[in-house]
Scaffold this motif. Sequence first.
Motif, PDB file in Angstrom:
ATOM      1  N   SER A   1       0.838  -1.217   0.000  1.00 17.28           N
ATOM      2  CA  SER A   1       0.000   0.000   0.000  1.00 17.28           C
ATOM      3  C   SER A   1       0.862   1.251   0.000  1.00 17.28           C
ATOM      4  O   SER A   1       0.619   2.198  -0.755  1.00 17.28           O
ATOM      5  N   LEU A   2       1.855   1.232   0.859  1.00 14.38           N
ATOM      6  CA  LEU A   2       2.737   2.392   0.939  1.00 14.38           C
ATOM      7  C   LEU A   2       3.472   2.595  -0.379  1.00 14.38           C
ATOM      8  O   LEU A   2       3.564   3.720  -0.893  1.00 14.38           O
TER       9      LEU A   2
ATOM     10  N   PHE B   1       2.507   1.650  -3.302  1.00 11.96           N
ATOM     11  CA  PHE B   1       1.559   2.103  -4.323  1.00 11.96           C
ATOM     12  C   PHE B   1       1.257   3.592  -4.166  1.00 11.96           C
ATOM     13  O   PHE B   1       1.141   4.320  -5.161  1.00 11.96           O
ATOM     14  N   ALA B   2       1.137   4.037  -2.916  1.00 18.28           N
ATOM     15  CA  ALA B   2       0.906   5.472  -2.696  1.00 18.28           C
ATOM     16  C   ALA B   2       2.033   6.291  -3.321  1.00 18.28           C
ATOM     17  O   ALA B   2       1.802   7.337  -3.936  1.00 18.28           O
TER      18      ALA B   2
END
Lengths: 348, 348, 348
Positions: B94-95, B97-98
């Motif tokens: 997630s990180l 991808f951010a």
Amino acid sequence: MAADPRFYPQAGPQPLEKVLAAAGASPLQGEAAGRLFAGIAPLESAGPEHVAYLDNAKLASRLGATSAGAVILRQDMAGHLPEGCQPIVVKAPSLAFAQVARLFHPARVAQAGRHPTAIIAEDAVVASDAEIGAYAMVGGGARIGAGCILHPHAVVGAGVILGDECEIHSHASISHAVCGKGVVLHPGARVGQEGFGFVPTPDGRFVTMPQLGRVILEDAVQVGANSCIDRGALEDTVVGAGTRIDNLVQLGHNVRTGRGCVLVSQVGVSGSTTLGNYVTLAGQAGLVGHIHVGDGARVGAQAGIVNDVPAGAEVWGTPSQPVRQHLKEIATLRRMAAEYTRKKRDQG
Amino acid sequence: MAADPRFYPQAGPQPLEKVLAAAGASPLQGEAAGRLFAGIAPLESAGPEHVAYLDNAKLASRLGATSAGAVILRQDMAGHLPEGCQPIVVKAPSLAFAQVARLFHPARVAQAGRHPTAIIAEDAVVASDAEIGAYAMVGGGARIGAGCILHPHAVVGAGVILGDECEIHSHASISHAVCGKGVVLHPGARVGQEGFGFVPTPDGRFVTMPQLGRVILEDAVQVGANSCIDRGALEDTVVGAGTRIDNLVQLGHNVRTGRGCVLVSQVGVSGSTTLGNYVTLAGQAGLVGHIHVGDGARVGAQAGIVNDVPAGAEVWGTPSQPVRQHLKEIATLRRMAAEYTRKKRDQG
Amino acid sequence: MAADPRFYPQAGPQPLEKVLAAAGASPLQGEAAGRLFAGIAPLESAGPEHVAYLDNAKLASRLGATSAGAVILRQDMAGHLPEGCQPIVVKAPSLAFAQVARLFHPARVAQAGRHPTAIIAEDAVVASDAEIGAYAMVGGGARIGAGCILHPHAVVGAGVILGDECEIHSHASISHAVCGKGVVLHPGARVGQEGFGFVPTPDGRFVTMPQLGRVILEDAVQVGANSCIDRGALEDTVVGAGTRIDNLVQLGHNVRTGRGCVLVSQVGVSGSTTLGNYVTLAGQAGLVGHIHVGDGARVGAQAGIVNDVPAGAEVWGTPSQPVRQHLKEIATLRRMAAEYTRKKRDQG
């Protein structure tokens, strides 16, 4: 910590005699009456130049450690003060402190004039000493009373009447409304917009029921930041004199409150419900429509009120019941559940 | 669906080597490193020109059907990818991808300048590279840091300090406040207005207790749309660094939060309550005043907190209790009620 | 009380034949058809010049005392009317009354033009008959359809599309959004701002997950005062045609509602939760993320929904259960607690 002069210019210093007068305390004679105070501060951080206060007898033991120059308190607490600290004895210390705070920090008054960017309809009637801020708007036929302050970006709709000394903060909007004296809308408050009324059609659409009532805000009503008060459908929505509404509160169309009600943050009152005088609704409480809450009733935080509440009652829970009964019932049920679990385990 | 170019212009295409670098993944050598990607997209709708991601191991079976050109994931999921799909292996997808999303859609930066309709007090200090939008206002003595963005219709009151790279969205207002670096107020947020403090008089009116504190928003605090943070009464209201506040949240006067707290939508925190570091309050939870919630505690949705919550606790219900106990108690009571009803029926 | 002409100018008087036509009632012949009516009013306060209505058969006994000149009602109530009062017989009195109210008080239509203080981007496309109020803003590339009204201080962001006859009230803001025909944002509504998405870093910070979706408001959606609808993260947030959203409601990113939903004040719907068609969420209800509420389901006030709700279900409580079961369980538990307390007392 005293008030930050960056935000709060002080009117002072003030001599003790003026402080005593503001507090409603007995005057002093002689030299002491001339002792100067620079401002107010909390008991814990006040210095010799500050006036502090204490209203909670249970905390009286804290008085001994204060460095405040003077403390507003009740007679029975005065013995706890350290030497050199001036007691200011009153019956209601909080109220006296509010008044002393106003002595050092007078309320903002209107600075008469209209910012050149304010847009005021030609047929609006604006008192000559009102203050109309930048980008504020006053609609056709509106009346703005003496000493009113419209902060920048306030929007007052056509026909709205503001009594004297009303204050509309930034980004607040008001329409279809009549206000008494000293009404305050905090930033982003919404007053007078269309209520949530519509009728289903046979083919599955919703048709708006025209909302043709008004909002009446009686004298000294305050509406918190981003709170919403919808106008009435055919009758009026009415908020009684002196009622204080916190932030993010919702009042539906045709709601009526009595005098001196207190609605804490995030309360929701559904359409056509009425409150008596001096009703308190604690935070996040919700009331269904078409019920009545009697004079002086107190509704607990997050309570869900689905029936009338009698005058003077104190209720909690969803659906609500008298608060003592509710607390006792919760305790009993928790005990019962624990016993049941124990028994099952012993049997198992 | 990839981001709509109507609203989100893309910085790209980007070569895989830059995507890997943004993700913090190991670099690749040779021809593959130059493969171009047009943007990001959800796993289900991504095409060969898109980078997608998956962070939930339970959904790993979905990877086989993706048409994405590359997927950011953990090592243990990589085996599920179809042929030709480039795995981008990281520890925290997630990180990563951010960060990759930011590569294709860089954060908006200030476009230095002042719209001619902005009203900036003469003695305000505004960084030369700040962007001040149309109809925005900056009050007397305010300081606006480098790279700040005031969107149209933002209102910054007298004396307010904004650190560098703050962003005040449209229709948000802030007064009596000091902000660190990178603070964001989303549209309609209200910061620094008067708290809900007043004192009854013997004749049944309410007198406002002057609210003379400030709001301190530490670095990187975000305040959601239409949320409200009242300034302190005598002390300050403080929001700790990195804390994220969702929409329609209420913080009363003198509330203090620690670092990295998360307050989900429609939460209400009453005056003088304090939160430790990394506290999570789920949606619509309500806290009474003058209590403390310890570091890392988690409060469930709609919970009503009336007492201190210990550090690390996870609580739910009104009044709240540890979440496992609460769920078990609900289940037990439901079983007991069913047994009772059955027994009565059998007896009847 | 009839509508205050200060706020509601009347189109009238109107002859009975036009009232009948608006109500969808059978026409009358002869002299009676020409009887003039001045306006509408509530049953209790209407005079001979007013049209009133009654839709609740239980209140039919009130009809006898009305002074209204005409009453819209169902056939089976008509016998209760006093002499001289004209019955207007329809199948759905509320709907007919809404239509008659519109006859006397037509909906506001756009007054074509742009206030000189409105700021409209050069490449925005604004219909020639749209009304753009003072200090309103239209961003680059936006499209404003025929007959739209932007009230003073409305802010429409870059690229936003408004279909025909949309109305954006004062202080409302909309960005990253595509609207159908007849969409209404009430004052202070927030549509399209960044959703509440972020990712923790190993060193205890939060990094914003770029929010790259949109908000789609289908035809005739209404968004209440100070309500918030966040744009999607990667997908869109969608509100289905005809859905009515009351004040202070929160819709998180990626929420999707079907057609004709009703979301009462202070409801909160967490991210990625979906509603079917004609779902009703009563006041202050809260829904966790990533669940589905089926077509026609009804969620009670303050309910806490943590699991999917089947189509057609009516649920209440936290965690919710079917409303009849919930009410019965509450009653049973209260009885059990009382019996337990009595038994303990008898034993004690």
